[in-house]
Write an enzyme that holds these catalytic residues in place. Structure first.
Site, PDB file in Angstrom:
ATOM      1  N   ASP A 202       0.846  -1.185   0.000  1.00  0.00           N
ATOM      2  CA  ASP A 202       0.000   0.000   0.000  1.00  0.00           C
ATOM      3  C   ASP A 202       0.888   1.243   0.000  1.00  0.00           C
ATOM      4  O   ASP A 202       2.097   1.162   0.190  1.00  0.00           O
ATOM      5  CB  ASP A 202      -0.969  -0.002   1.188  1.00  0.00           C
ATOM      6  CG  ASP A 202      -0.254  -0.056   2.527  1.00  0.00           C
ATOM      7  OD1 ASP A 202       0.940  -0.403   2.552  1.00  0.00           O
ATOM      8  OD2 ASP A 202      -0.882   0.253   3.547  1.00  0.00           O
ATOM      9  N   ASP A 204       2.106   4.671   1.617  1.00  0.00           N
ATOM     10  CA  ASP A 204       2.171   5.320   2.928  1.00  0.00           C
ATOM     11  C   ASP A 204       2.045   6.830   2.750  1.00  0.00           C
ATOM     12  O   ASP A 204       2.782   7.433   1.961  1.00  0.00           O
ATOM     13  CB  ASP A 204       3.495   4.989   3.619  1.00  0.00           C
ATOM     14  CG  ASP A 204       3.676   3.487   3.824  1.00  0.00           C
ATOM     15  OD1 ASP A 204       2.789   2.869   4.426  1.00  0.00           O
ATOM     16  OD2 ASP A 204       4.700   2.941   3.367  1.00  0.00           O
ATOM     17  N   ASP A 253      -3.855   3.113   5.277  1.00  0.00           N
ATOM     18  CA  ASP A 253      -3.769   3.856   6.529  1.00  0.00           C
ATOM     19  C   ASP A 253      -3.185   5.230   6.247  1.00  0.00           C
ATOM     20  O   ASP A 253      -2.706   5.509   5.150  1.00  0.00           O
ATOM     21  CB  ASP A 253      -2.951   3.106   7.587  1.00  0.00           C
ATOM     22  CG  ASP A 253      -1.554   2.740   7.102  1.00  0.00           C
ATOM     23  OD1 ASP A 253      -1.035   3.405   6.188  1.00  0.00           O
ATOM     24  OD2 ASP A 253      -0.974   1.783   7.640  1.00  0.00           O
TER      25      ASP A 253
END
EC number: 2.7.7.19
Length: 479
Positions: A202, A204, A253
């Site tokens: 993913d 960041d 996130d």
């Protein structure tokens, strides 16, 4: 027993707004609880759902084209959510629905809807780096630090990754270009932009509107997939939120930071995206190697770390003219640990204007001592450094959030000594202080080193707090 409000005694306009929103005459309790939400309710009621449906469909076509769902299903899910309040009688849940619907109607178009219109031309700004030349050096440095002994009985937390990550990554690439004043990236994807051989999962990110963005994204995923999406807040990670699906699979996130923190983070511009300066990222990597868990990660997949390290070393060599000749001068700096008070004293006078650094391993103790000093000039860089810094009477006071490794009883391991040095250099970069000579010596101190076993390590500071979450399906917000 709830009774319907008397039409003659209540302001008709407010009553009518609430009645229209609920699709029923509100009870007395509902009226008095919701009347302060009238402005938000009005915005939701007049919101053009057709335009919103169109934007979500366009987002789906561009970023989630492989997800098997029809346009009518998307429309039904959206209209169902915007009428959910009509079947809800719990006041707490009504407040949650109003709050989340308000976020969608006031922010979605500017945050995610804008990604569907024609993008500005990408300004190609890549430099050709010779990463291969740094691979052996990186391998040598990492090999000397590959000293963690894996406890096979230790149960590791599983990090299940959602199949939607690739879709979200595609969206994030565009988001980073459109919102490059408020969102920047770091980690593997940022290094991939420099070296296409880097593998990444993913993306960041650091941003100034993390909560709003994640709520909008969670709803986009919900409307497209029909899945229940949950946002979680972790107490020991500052201003951190993560989106997971109903099966606890990780989607994305984000760390939230203030705009003034964003302004001072060193960054470079590549293909219309701002990434955290790889020099800064290299220092963070060196700092994190003081964390015993990170050394365990290194032992499991050294090649992944090698690719990242080589990329950052080549960037630093090219950008700062660092010569890798093994000359390390006064690095590692002298470090003395007081294990009872959990403070490490680092001698810094050879490189900086302050003569020493007191690195506290307990944040609340540092906060108390700063109050006692009656000093109000501390710098808090939030999750960028996970620390406060204060320079007072030629002494730096700071919090070091990682473990301290020991090579013998009472002796700080050189890996942690370098980590502490890197932590200080992060401050120097953030405040535009001098750092290049110390950086050169720090990197050269990592060359041609023998492995030194870990004797023991201090524990990390235990962070209080509770987990927070937003459950869209159940209309619950706990923060």
């Amino acid at each position: 027993m709830n009774r319907n409000p008397d039409h003659n005694t209540l302001p008709n306009i407010t009553l009518k707004i609430i009645e229209t929103y609920l699709g029923r005459l509100p009870s007395v309790n509902e009226y008095y609880m919701l009347k302060l939400q009238t402005r938000n309710i009005q915005k939701i009621t007049v919101f053009n759902k057709d335009i919103f449906v169109s934007l979500v469909k366009k987002n789906k076509k561009r970023f989630f084209s492989d997800v098997d769902t029809s346009a009518s299903e998307i429309k039904d899910r959206i209209l169902s959510y915007f009428s959910k309040q009509t079947q809800t009688y719990n006041i707490g849940k009504l407040f949650t629905i109003i709050e989340l619907q308000s976020v969608l109607v006031t922010t979605y178009t500017d945050i995610l809807g804008v990604l569907t219109i024609k993008a500005p031309n990408v300004i190609s700004s890549k430099i050709s780096y010779n990463v291969t030349s740094m691979e052996e050096l990186a391998r040598d440095m990492l090999n000397s630090m590959n000293v963690a002994v894996i406890d096979k009985a230790k149960v590791m937390g599983r990090h299940n990754v959602s199949s939607l990550v690739k879709n979200v990554n595609k969206l994030m690439e565009e988001y980073l270009r459109r919102h490059n004043k408020s969102c920047i990236c770091y980690g593997s994807y940022s290094l991939y932009l420099i070296n296409p051989n880097i593998r990444y999962g993913d993306i960041d990110i650091l941003q100034t509107n993390s909560r709003t963005f994640l709520i909008d994204l969670a709803f986009l995923i919900k409307f497209i997939t029909g899945n229940n999406i949950i946002l979680s807040k972790i107490p020991y990670l500052r201003n951190y939120m993560v989106i997971k699906d109903e099966n606890d699979n990780h989607i994305i996130d984000s760390f939230n930071i203030r705009q003034d923190t964003m302004n001072v983070v060193p960054k470079i511009f590549i293909d219309n995206i701002y990434i955290v300066d790889p020099t800064f990222q290299l220092l963070n990597m060196i700092k994190m190697f003081s964390q015993i868990d990170r050394l365990e990660d290194l032992s499991k997949d050294p090649e992944k770390f090698n690719a990242r390290m080589a990329t950052m070393l080549e960037y630093v060599r090219y950008t700062h003219g660092i010569v890798f000749d093994g000359k390390r001068n006064n690095i590692p700096m002298k470090c003395i640990i007081d294990e009872n008070n959990r403070i490490v004293t680092v001698t810094t006078k050879d490189y900086f204007s302050f003569k020493k650094c007191l690195a506290y391993l307990d944040e609340n103790v540092l906060s108390s001592d700063i109050l006692d000093l009656n000093a109000d000039t501390s710098c808090d860089f939030e999750s960028v450094t996970n620390s406060v810094y204060l320079i007072h009477d030629n002494i730096m006071y700071t919090y070091f959030s990682n473990t301290i490794l020991l090579s013998d009883k009472g002796k700080v391991h050189e890996i942690s000594a370098r980590g502490l040095c890197a932590h200080i250099l992060l401050y120097q970069m953030l405040t535009s202080g001098e750092y290049k000579q110390c950086l050169s010596d720090l990197l050269n101190s990592m060359m041609n080193r023998d492995k030194i076993p870990i004797y023991s390590h201090t524990e990390r500071d235990k962070k209080p707090g509770r987990h927070g979450f937003i459950n869209i399906e159940k209309d619950i917000i706990v923060f």
